[in-house]
Design an enzyme around this catalytic site. Structure first.
Site, short mmCIF file in Angstrom:
data_model
loop_
_atom_site.label_atom_id
_atom_site.label_comp_id
_atom_site.label_asym_id
_atom_site.label_seq_id
_atom_site.Cartn_x
_atom_site.Cartn_y
_atom_site.Cartn_z
N SER A 220 0.83 -1.22 0.00
CA SER A 220 0.00 0.00 0.00
C SER A 220 0.86 1.26 0.00
O SER A 220 0.50 2.25 -0.63
CB SER A 220 -0.96 -0.01 1.20
OG SER A 220 -0.27 0.19 2.41
N HIS B 149 8.94 3.28 8.89
CA HIS B 149 8.78 2.38 10.05
C HIS B 149 7.58 2.85 10.85
O HIS B 149 7.46 4.06 11.12
CB HIS B 149 10.05 2.42 10.90
CG HIS B 149 9.99 1.57 12.14
ND1 HIS B 149 10.11 0.20 12.12
CD2 HIS B 149 9.78 1.92 13.44
CE1 HIS B 149 9.98 -0.26 13.36
NE2 HIS B 149 9.78 0.75 14.17
C1 GRF Z 1 2.50 -1.90 7.40
O1 GRF Z 1 2.34 -2.47 8.69
C2 GRF Z 1 3.23 -0.61 7.51
O2 GRF Z 1 3.00 -0.03 8.78
C3 GRF Z 1 4.68 -0.98 7.38
O3 GRF Z 1 4.72 -2.17 6.59
C4 GRF Z 1 3.43 -2.82 6.63
C5 GRF Z 1 2.91 -3.11 5.26
O4 GRF Z 1 2.97 -1.95 4.50
N1 GRF Z 1 5.40 0.08 6.76
P1 GRF Z 1 2.53 -1.99 2.93
O5 GRF Z 1 1.02 -1.96 2.91
O6 GRF Z 1 3.06 -3.28 2.34
O7 GRF Z 1 3.14 -0.76 2.35
#
Ligand code: GRF
Length: 196
Positions: free
Chosen positions: A12, A108
């Site tokens: 995401s 992070h």
């Molecule tokens: C999420 O828990 C975010 O807080 C951390 O990595 C996890 C997945 O992020 N940065 P994403 O949806 O794959 O970017």
């Protein structure tokens, strides 16, 4: 400016970074790579027209250097100027990090230096903190410890569990990371702080 993004899962954050790199943005995405060939983010990247690569870390048991050597192939072929770790869940060796010193950044989900490592939201709740958030920093050999490039704060509300807090923080990650990359790609390392 050429940006490669490393992911491990849904991607995401990667999606927001790619969607922001248009128009007058100084950077463009050149590769999305994952340590998991099944990562949902690989399809999302392809749907956005970005080249993808996957190197399964499970093919290199107890061989971190072997995994990184395999990952380096598509990564170096993309000639990235900046590498963004976005939900990337593998610890990189100091040797790998040094190759990209000063041009690899990470997001992070805590207010670093508090809560490096995993389970950040549960730890903040357990500690009774009033606030939580996310941090974008330069990647250095020490885990989750490099110079701060941006931070976003959210309140921890009564009744919050880790999932509720994670969802609130993720919204801010999606605002913060693109804002930091815009500055960083323009050579500006002034930290981005939300709320202002
Ligand atoms: C999420 O828990 C975010 O807080 C951390 O990595 C996890 C997945 O992020 N940065 P994403 O949806 O794959 O970017």
């Amino acid at each position: 400016t050429r940006v490669a993004i490393l992911i491990s899962g849904g991607g995401s954050n990667m999606v927001r970074l790619v969607q922001d790199m248009t128009g007058d943005h100084p950077a463009r995405p050149v590769l999305v790579a994952s340590n998991d060939p099944e990562a949902g983010g690989l399809k999302r990247a392809a749907d956005l027209g970005v080249a993808t690569a996957a190197v399964d870390h499970r093919d290199f048991p107890r061989d971190r250097e072997g995994f990184e050597a395999a990952l380096l192939e598509p990564l170096l072929a993309a000639r990235p100027d900046i590498i963004c770790l976005a939900g990337f869940m593998r610890i990189l060796t100091p040797g790998f990090v040094q190759r990209f010193a000063g041009r690899m950044i990470n997001i992070h989900p805590s207010l670093l230096p508090k809560y490096p490592g995993l389970h950040t939201h549960a730890r903040a709740i357990a500690a009774g903190d009033a606030q939580a958030g996310c941090t974008v920093h330069l990647v250095t050999p020490e885990l989750d410890a490099g110079p701060l490039l941006g931070q976003a704060r959210v309140p921890i509300l009564p009744g919050d569990d880790a999932d509720a807090l994670a969802a609130r923080v993720l919204v801010q990650e999606h605002r913060l990371y693109p804002a930091v990359l815009r500055r960083f790609a323009a050579g500006d390392r002034t930290p981005v702080m939300f709320p202002r």
